[in-house]
Scaffold this motif. Sequence first.
Motif, PDB file in Angstrom:
ATOM      1  N   GLU A   1      36.865  37.015  41.293  1.00 32.46           N
ATOM      2  CA  GLU A   1      36.754  38.261  42.042  1.00 32.46           C
ATOM      3  C   GLU A   1      38.135  38.913  42.075  1.00 32.46           C
ATOM      4  O   GLU A   1      39.079  38.342  42.620  1.00 32.46           O
ATOM      5  CB  GLU A   1      36.238  38.006  43.461  1.00 32.46           C
TER       6      GLU A   1
ATOM      7  N   THR B   1      33.800  41.519  39.533  1.00 31.01           N
ATOM      8  CA  THR B   1      33.307  40.149  39.606  1.00 31.01           C
ATOM      9  C   THR B   1      32.949  39.679  38.205  1.00 31.01           C
ATOM     10  O   THR B   1      32.130  40.307  37.524  1.00 31.01           O
ATOM     11  CB  THR B   1      32.067  40.043  40.520  1.00 31.01           C
TER      12      THR B   1
ATOM     13  N   TYR C   1      29.454  27.272  37.450  1.00 30.49           N
ATOM     14  CA  TYR C   1      29.985  28.614  37.225  1.00 30.49           C
ATOM     15  C   TYR C   1      31.401  28.721  37.781  1.00 30.49           C
ATOM     16  O   TYR C   1      31.719  28.134  38.822  1.00 30.49           O
ATOM     17  CB  TYR C   1      29.105  29.689  37.889  1.00 30.49           C
TER      18      TYR C   1
ATOM     19  N   ILE D   1      33.690  31.847  39.030  1.00 29.52           N
ATOM     20  CA  ILE D   1      33.554  33.257  39.387  1.00 29.52           C
ATOM     21  C   ILE D   1      34.921  33.809  39.766  1.00 29.52           C
ATOM     22  O   ILE D   1      35.602  33.262  40.637  1.00 29.52           O
ATOM     23  CB  ILE D   1      32.563  33.442  40.551  1.00 29.52           C
TER      24      ILE D   1
ATOM     25  N   THR E   1      31.481  36.467  36.161  1.00 28.35           N
ATOM     26  CA  THR E   1      30.768  35.195  36.305  1.00 28.35           C
ATOM     27  C   THR E   1      30.733  34.496  34.964  1.00 28.35           C
ATOM     28  O   THR E   1      30.201  35.022  33.979  1.00 28.35           O
ATOM     29  CB  THR E   1      29.334  35.419  36.819  1.00 28.35           C
TER      30      THR E   1
END
Length: 278
Positions: free
Chosen positions: A213, A270, A209, A211, A272
Amino acid sequence: MMTDMSLLNSELDLQQQEELYQQLLLQTLGQINSESPDSKVIRPEPGMCVKTFSEPDKEKVFINVCQSNSVPPPPELSREKLVELLQSDDPSGFRVPMSLGEPHTEIDNSSQGCTAYDVVINQDFFQKCQKDPLFQQFVILVSVEGLENKYNLELSREWKVLKNRKFLGSVSEQNIRTKSRPVIEELQPPLPRPEFTLIVEPPAGDPEYLIAEIKLPGVGSSRSLVLDVGEDRLVLTARPSLFHLDIFHPFLVDQENSVAQYNSSTQILTVTMPVVSS
């Protein structure tokens, strides 16, 4: 690039958001242009990404050579003249109009930190460089020397043009001078870029993954966000705060199975994204 508005559960009509954004953008640009009539806001197109190293510490440096016809072309340059310049002691004596961007920290394919610089040249001249390796080497050399002079750097001449990547990092709007000068100096981007962090999971081994932020202070609801998730790109616009983020990352991700969640308390978005390959 695919747009998936359902990622953000937006309750506003996309067209209404676009109209609102354009109105606010025009107001902002109108203020900028009234204060600086000799400048122009542009969004350059990605061109080629050049990998090199700083000296003597051997830190990775990437140069994003971008293209825009808002940057004037250089004087006519024949191949014969170019050969003479490359054989001379000072090939940078031939001035190529370009915008030299500020350094920005990014992550590379190894998930390691690196420094990237954006250089914008005339689009037609860039296409000429793509067709002739000699012109390409020349524009890279002039870009390297321009960055060295502006930022007091020393960069390796053992560079490499990345085959499958046109840009590393984020494409930002630039405010450039429109009056003819040997070098077009870049001013501060008119739209704020939010702080963001890219996290690879797991941190070791094959990534599963990616991610993102993204801190969005002042944004109270996901309804003011428009998010585009591409295979190797993420574009976010926050309205009416006028945040804008445009990131090229070193992974291929699954767009359809990417999900996003906005925490209005922490004001952090966020995203993902499942990694397909790096």
